[in-house]
Design a protein around this motif. Structure first.
Motif, PDB file in Angstrom:
ATOM      1  N   ALA A  64      35.379 -13.181  61.004  1.00 52.92           N
ATOM      2  CA  ALA A  64      35.009 -14.179  62.009  1.00 52.92           C
ATOM      3  C   ALA A  64      35.727 -13.914  63.331  1.00 52.92           C
ATOM      4  O   ALA A  64      35.151 -14.087  64.409  1.00 52.92           O
ATOM      5  CB  ALA A  64      35.332 -15.581  61.498  1.00 52.92           C
ATOM      6  N   ALA A  65      36.998 -13.497  63.257  1.00 48.57           N
ATOM      7  CA  ALA A  65      37.743 -13.184  64.480  1.00 48.57           C
ATOM      8  C   ALA A  65      37.105 -12.014  65.213  1.00 48.57           C
ATOM      9  O   ALA A  65      37.006 -12.016  66.451  1.00 48.57           O
ATOM     10  CB  ALA A  65      39.201 -12.876  64.141  1.00 48.57           C
ATOM     11  N   ALA A  66      36.659 -11.013  64.464  1.00 50.11           N
ATOM     12  CA  ALA A  66      35.995  -9.861  65.088  1.00 50.11           C
ATOM     13  C   ALA A  66      34.680 -10.280  65.745  1.00 50.11           C
ATOM     14  O   ALA A  66      34.362  -9.864  66.860  1.00 50.11           O
ATOM     15  CB  ALA A  66      35.752  -8.776  64.042  1.00 50.11           C
ATOM     16  N   GLN A  67      33.898 -11.097  65.044  1.00 47.24           N
ATOM     17  CA  GLN A  67      32.641 -11.564  65.614  1.00 47.24           C
ATOM     18  C   GLN A  67      32.870 -12.410  66.867  1.00 47.24           C
ATOM     19  O   GLN A  67      32.077 -12.368  67.807  1.00 47.24           O
ATOM     20  CB  GLN A  67      31.864 -12.374  64.573  1.00 47.24           C
ATOM     21  CG  GLN A  67      31.318 -11.528  63.423  1.00 47.24           C
ATOM     22  CD  GLN A  67      30.642 -12.378  62.354  1.00 47.24           C
ATOM     23  OE1 GLN A  67      30.863 -13.584  62.271  1.00 47.24           O
ATOM     24  NE2 GLN A  67      29.814 -11.740  61.539  1.00 47.24           N
ATOM     25  N   LEU A  68      33.958 -13.153  66.888  1.00 48.25           N
ATOM     26  CA  LEU A  68      34.251 -14.032  68.015  1.00 48.25           C
ATOM     27  C   LEU A  68      34.658 -13.245  69.259  1.00 48.25           C
ATOM     28  O   LEU A  68      34.302 -13.628  70.382  1.00 48.25           O
ATOM     29  CB  LEU A  68      35.377 -15.001  67.627  1.00 48.25           C
ATOM     30  CG  LEU A  68      35.725 -16.113  68.622  1.00 48.25           C
ATOM     31  CD1 LEU A  68      34.579 -17.111  68.735  1.00 48.25           C
ATOM     32  CD2 LEU A  68      37.005 -16.823  68.185  1.00 48.25           C
ATOM     33  N   LEU A  69      35.377 -12.124  69.078  1.00 43.94           N
ATOM     34  CA  LEU A  69      36.005 -11.459  70.223  1.00 43.94           C
ATOM     35  C   LEU A  69      35.551 -10.031  70.485  1.00 43.94           C
ATOM     36  O   LEU A  69      35.892  -9.487  71.538  1.00 43.94           O
ATOM     37  CB  LEU A  69      37.524 -11.460  70.039  1.00 43.94           C
ATOM     38  CG  LEU A  69      38.215 -12.822  70.099  1.00 43.94           C
ATOM     39  CD1 LEU A  69      39.694 -12.669  69.830  1.00 43.94           C
ATOM     40  CD2 LEU A  69      38.002 -13.469  71.458  1.00 43.94           C
TER      41      LEU A  69
END
Length: 323
Positions: A64-69
């Protein structure tokens, strides 16, 4: 051989079946293993679901962090370059010869940075942070959320700052010809010593002084330069008043008065030039642009540190710019 009987009512079985339809114990014993298999299957399914939930709880935050940033970090890298170019191009200690060149470069780079910052803001706002109560507190999501918030702060603050810097540069671009008008006025004034000298230059000086006042009055300053603009207008009006007084000097003893007034007008023209050329520094200091530039520089540094931590410590696939 004795005939088999019902295990419940004792009646003889017909082809292994009780005439009254009673189930036999052997049949019940055969049914039990089927219920056991169903329970085993249910437990297996629960175990698989629990494993999937644990895996999601363990690996989803990083994904999720990768998808967010991932996307915004790539955009941030190029946007930071455009923004920093605009900040560095803002006029610094210009002279009468370099003012127009510096102002033109500032306006051009600001026009490039503005759409880049707007695009970054749109990309960030298109990705909502994770709000699932338990998951959102799992590393690295808290850090990713902070980095996202700082990117948004940079994009919005950068847009506002670029717009204000562009306003200052546009004002200076329109005010730059006034420096030539001041030079023309000083040249036409010359060094009068007698009323006859004043009369000889008055016809050329008066319209130039009037043009200086009217051109300044036609300018609309940005909020950061309101005080500077009012100061320049006051100087131009004093010059015009001194020229009127110079015209009125006659009789004996006129020479020292004329010489003093002419020197005063030349000093005021110098003050006008200094006021206009110091406008960028006034906008940085008294106008507050410098403090906002420093704030956004610190925000950029925190963003870069956050992206580095996400990439190096948590393995999140993000782009880390060099700012």
């Amino acid at each position: 051989m004795s005939q088999a009987t019902c295990t419940r009512c004792g009646r003889p079985l017909r082809n292994g079946v009780c005439p009254r339809g009673h189930p036999q114990r052997a049949a019940r014993r055969r049914a039990r293993p089927k219920r056991g298999r169903k329970l085993l299957v249910a437990l297996l399914i629960l175990a698989l679901l629990a494993g999937a939930a644990w895996g999601a709880f363990r690996w989803y935050p990083e994904r999720a962090a990768a998808q967010l940033l991932r996307g915004p970090s790539e955009t941030f890298a190029s946007t930071a370059d455009a923004y920093n170019a605009a900040v560095h191009a803002f006029p610094t200690q210009p002279t009468a010869e370099t003012l127009e060149t510096q102002v033109s470069a500032s306006v051009t780079t600001s026009a490039r940075a503005r759409p880049a910052l707007a695009d970054l803001q749109g990309r960030i706002e298109a990705r909502d942070p994770v709000t699932i109560p338990v998951v959102r507190n799992r590393d690295p999501l808290p850090l990713a959320h902070r980095v996202r918030a700082r990117m948004l702060d940079f994009a919005i603050g950068g847009l506002e700052l670029i717009a204000d810097m562009e306003g200052v540069s546009t004002y200076l671009q329109e005010a730059a010809p006034l420096l030539e008008t001041a030079d023309e006025l000083e040249s036409e004034l010359g060094t009068p010593r007698t009323p006859r000298d004043v009369d000889g230059s008055a016809e050329a000086v008066r319209p130039v002084a009037g043009r200086l006042v009217s051109e300044l009055g036609a300018l609309t300053p940005p909020p950061e330069l309101t005080a500077t603009h009012e100061s320049a207008r006051a100087i131009a009006e004093r010059i015009q008043a001194d020229l009127t007084e110079l015209d009125d000097v006659t009789g004996r003893g006129a020479e020292p008065i004329i010489r003093s007034l002419a020197q005063q007008i030349r000093r005021q023209l110098g003050s006008l030039r200094e006021t206009l050329l110091s406008a960028p520094e006034e906008a940085r200091d008294a106008g507050g642009l410098g403090a906002r530039i420093d704030h956004l520089e610190a925000v950029q540094e925190r963003i870069v540190r956050g992206l580095l931590r996400l990439r190096n410590r948590s393995g999140v696939a993000v782009t880390v710019p060099t700012v």
